[in-house]
Design a protein around this motif. Sequence first.
Motif, short mmCIF file in Angstrom:
data_model
loop_
_atom_site.label_atom_id
_atom_site.label_comp_id
_atom_site.label_asym_id
_atom_site.label_seq_id
_atom_site.Cartn_x
_atom_site.Cartn_y
_atom_site.Cartn_z
N LYS A 1 0.84 -1.19 0.00
CA LYS A 1 0.00 0.00 0.00
C LYS A 1 0.87 1.24 0.00
O LYS A 1 1.96 1.25 0.57
CB LYS A 1 -0.87 0.03 1.25
N THR A 2 0.38 2.30 -0.64
CA THR A 2 1.05 3.58 -0.51
C THR A 2 0.54 4.25 0.77
O THR A 2 -0.65 4.21 1.07
CB THR A 2 0.76 4.49 -1.71
N LEU A 3 1.43 4.85 1.51
CA LEU A 3 1.07 5.46 2.79
C LEU A 3 1.01 6.98 2.72
O LEU A 3 0.76 7.64 3.71
CB LEU A 3 2.08 5.02 3.86
N SER A 4 1.23 7.53 1.53
CA SER A 4 1.26 8.98 1.39
C SER A 4 -0.12 9.57 1.63
O SER A 4 -1.14 9.05 1.16
CB SER A 4 1.74 9.34 -0.02
N GLY A 5 -0.15 10.68 2.37
CA GLY A 5 -1.40 11.37 2.61
C GLY A 5 -1.96 12.01 1.35
O GLY A 5 -3.12 12.42 1.32
N GLU A 6 -1.15 12.12 0.32
CA GLU A 6 -1.61 12.73 -0.92
C GLU A 6 -2.36 11.73 -1.81
O GLU A 6 -2.95 12.10 -2.81
CB GLU A 6 -0.41 13.29 -1.69
N ASP A 7 -2.33 10.44 -1.47
CA ASP A 7 -2.98 9.43 -2.28
C ASP A 7 -4.47 9.38 -1.96
O ASP A 7 -4.87 9.32 -0.80
CB ASP A 7 -2.35 8.06 -2.00
N THR A 8 -5.30 9.43 -3.00
CA THR A 8 -6.75 9.32 -2.83
C THR A 8 -7.20 7.97 -3.40
O THR A 8 -7.03 7.70 -4.59
CB THR A 8 -7.49 10.46 -3.54
N GLY B 1 -8.57 -4.80 7.84
CA GLY B 1 -7.82 -3.60 8.18
C GLY B 1 -6.96 -3.10 7.04
O GLY B 1 -6.41 -1.98 7.13
N TYR B 2 -6.82 -3.87 5.98
CA TYR B 2 -5.98 -3.47 4.85
C TYR B 2 -6.47 -2.16 4.24
O TYR B 2 -5.68 -1.35 3.76
CB TYR B 2 -5.96 -4.58 3.80
N PHE B 3 -7.79 -1.96 4.28
CA PHE B 3 -8.37 -0.76 3.67
C PHE B 3 -8.74 0.30 4.71
O PHE B 3 -9.50 1.22 4.40
CB PHE B 3 -9.59 -1.13 2.83
N ALA B 4 -8.21 0.18 5.91
CA ALA B 4 -8.40 1.25 6.89
C ALA B 4 -7.69 2.50 6.40
O ALA B 4 -6.64 2.43 5.77
CB ALA B 4 -7.83 0.81 8.24
N GLY B 5 -8.29 3.65 6.67
CA GLY B 5 -7.66 4.90 6.26
C GLY B 5 -8.30 5.54 5.05
O GLY B 5 -7.98 6.69 4.73
N THR B 6 -9.19 4.83 4.36
CA THR B 6 -9.93 5.48 3.29
C THR B 6 -11.15 6.18 3.90
O THR B 6 -11.46 6.01 5.09
CB THR B 6 -10.41 4.47 2.23
N GLU C 1 -12.71 -0.79 6.77
CA GLU C 1 -11.70 -1.49 7.57
C GLU C 1 -12.14 -2.92 7.89
O GLU C 1 -11.32 -3.76 8.27
CB GLU C 1 -11.42 -0.73 8.86
N GLU C 2 -13.44 -3.24 7.75
CA GLU C 2 -13.94 -4.60 7.97
C GLU C 2 -13.64 -5.52 6.79
O GLU C 2 -13.74 -6.75 6.91
CB GLU C 2 -15.46 -4.57 8.19
N LEU C 3 -13.28 -4.93 5.66
CA LEU C 3 -13.13 -5.68 4.42
C LEU C 3 -11.87 -6.53 4.44
O LEU C 3 -10.81 -6.09 4.86
CB LEU C 3 -13.08 -4.69 3.26
N ASP C 4 -11.99 -7.77 3.95
CA ASP C 4 -10.82 -8.61 3.77
C ASP C 4 -11.00 -9.45 2.50
O ASP C 4 -12.01 -9.33 1.81
CB ASP C 4 -10.53 -9.49 4.99
N GLY C 5 -10.00 -10.30 2.23
CA GLY C 5 -10.01 -11.06 0.97
C GLY C 5 -11.09 -12.10 0.85
O GLY C 5 -11.28 -12.67 -0.25
N SER C 6 -11.82 -12.38 1.93
CA SER C 6 -12.93 -13.32 1.83
C SER C 6 -14.12 -12.72 1.07
O SER C 6 -15.10 -13.44 0.80
CB SER C 6 -13.39 -13.77 3.22
N LEU C 7 -14.06 -11.42 0.74
CA LEU C 7 -15.14 -10.80 -0.02
C LEU C 7 -15.50 -11.62 -1.26
O LEU C 7 -16.67 -11.83 -1.58
CB LEU C 7 -14.73 -9.38 -0.46
N PHE C 8 -14.48 -12.12 -1.96
CA PHE C 8 -14.72 -12.73 -3.26
C PHE C 8 -15.42 -14.08 -3.14
O PHE C 8 -16.34 -14.37 -3.91
CB PHE C 8 -13.40 -12.85 -4.01
N VAL C 9 -15.03 -14.88 -2.17
CA VAL C 9 -15.72 -16.16 -2.01
C VAL C 9 -17.11 -15.94 -1.43
O VAL C 9 -18.08 -16.63 -1.80
CB VAL C 9 -14.90 -17.15 -1.15
N ARG C 10 -17.27 -14.96 -0.54
CA ARG C 10 -18.61 -14.65 -0.02
C ARG C 10 -19.54 -14.21 -1.16
O ARG C 10 -20.70 -14.64 -1.23
CB ARG C 10 -18.53 -13.56 1.05
N ALA C 11 -19.03 -13.34 -2.03
CA ALA C 11 -19.84 -12.87 -3.16
C ALA C 11 -20.17 -14.03 -4.10
O ALA C 11 -21.29 -14.09 -4.64
CB ALA C 11 -19.09 -11.78 -3.91
#
Length: 521
Positions: free
Chosen positions: A263-270, A473-478, A484-494
């Motif tokens: 992940k990029t950690l820069s505050g300038e990244d949207t 937690g991988y997507f925490a900070g957006t 932040e609840e999202l993880d890689g199990s999204l795809f099998v759940r879907a």
Amino acid sequence: MRRIVHTTSTCVLIIYQSIPNNTMNRKACDEKAEILFPAPSPPPTVLCPQRWPGCNPQSLAVVRHALIDNYNRYHIFLNDIKFHNHVIHRALAIYALGGSGPVIEAFYKQDIKIQRAAFVSPHPITEQNFLDHLGDENYYEAYTTFFAKTIEEKGASATLDEFIFSEKYNFQPGRDTESQPEMLCRFMDAVMHPLIHCGHGVEFGLKGTLAEGLSLTAMHSVHAPGFFPQSMFVAQPNDSIGIMTNDFGSLVLDDQSSVMPLKTLSGEDTHAFSILARVLKDHSLASKGPRHFTGQYPDTLVAHGYRICEHVQRWTVDLSKPGEIERKMEECIWTSSVIYALGGWRNGFTADFFLMHMVTSSIFLPSLIAYLSPRTQALLLRAYLSNIIVWFVARGRPPLDFKSFFESTPAVPNPPNSPVVPPMEGIPAQDAQTSNPFLPLVQSSITHPNSHHPKIQRAFAHFSTIYGARPKGYFAGTELVGAEELDGSLFVRAAVLTADYMGWAREGEEARNWGLEGFYL
């Protein structure tokens, strides 16, 4: 009677009077088709969907027959309101999933029953008259022939770069707003079927399929002129920097920097999720209720296109950062899957027909990107994100409840009538019963009556392969609440929710169709 008509440009099947067969022309036409539709090649990069085991000489012969037969005999639209002929999409999906030749053949014979016969265009397409017949389905054959010749002469990369992403084929001096070619808008039209068709061409190494997809692009309309503004196509000063620093990561796709980029950690990244969050909060994009399915996309573009474009222009894509294209591509893929899966989750799950296409189109982003320069890679991704946001708004901007979704949805399928597996020492019963959750999902999808079912399950299986290990937690900070609840199990759940909604037909349940109602409050 029906017969093959041979012209200097192509061969197609039409209704015509009996004329003595020209054996030499038939042979030349067959040879041309063999070149345009060879055996499917391996995928371009490691981020592209890999083939499932099961391919054999019979399945290869059948899928090639389907590709060539469809090219020779059928138009790209099956009716006069531009419903798409995408019979080869199911054939290639089943082939890629390891389906057998008889299965591919049976569904091909079923799917062609509703297709419309091909016909020769009034005259050929050249660079001189290229713009004159855009949007006219009578010139599908002529554009296909033009693009097949161009791909042969210039290659796939140069053809895509010029005819989809260049300023010349999007905006030309001296033409009024309504007559601009805007090929990128056409490429994204019609739930992205032109992109999908071209995506099949580059993923499977099929010049003929790519030519068909580019011709399909030329057949579509521009509903909101300027939605992709001319400024998007003007080369920027830092483009050369992107080529220097990003080419290796995007096109070579080595294991360390590409399969699991940091992940990029820069505050300038949207992040794309932040754009989605802003769209959810923007009251000016509120739904005015259901629209007829043929008008929802153009109506949304006309009513909200400018505002959506404003939001997406704030999405950052910095080509000076190594691995940026892979990161931003991943953001698009997650966004497509989130709006389908969580967008459909409200007191149960609805598999929305239109949002489903956001998932089935995103599987082709890696293959298309492999053929583009960094500048056009960034252009493709920005246009793609814009388009999935348009569809999200068009379908009613459904709320995204991450907590409820991950607390309530299963990550393991439970097909009906499954044989009980005996207990195995040290292995939990559920894991013994379903050691790999995608195996029953894919197996069931291959023979499902609905042609889109194997396509979306192939997409989810692939995304799980490359992104399934993303932790909570991988997507925490957006800015997207709950991400932040999202993880890689999204795809099998879907994938499980989709199988349950569409019906486990192979296992004895009644097959059902996609939801068309939308999510209007």
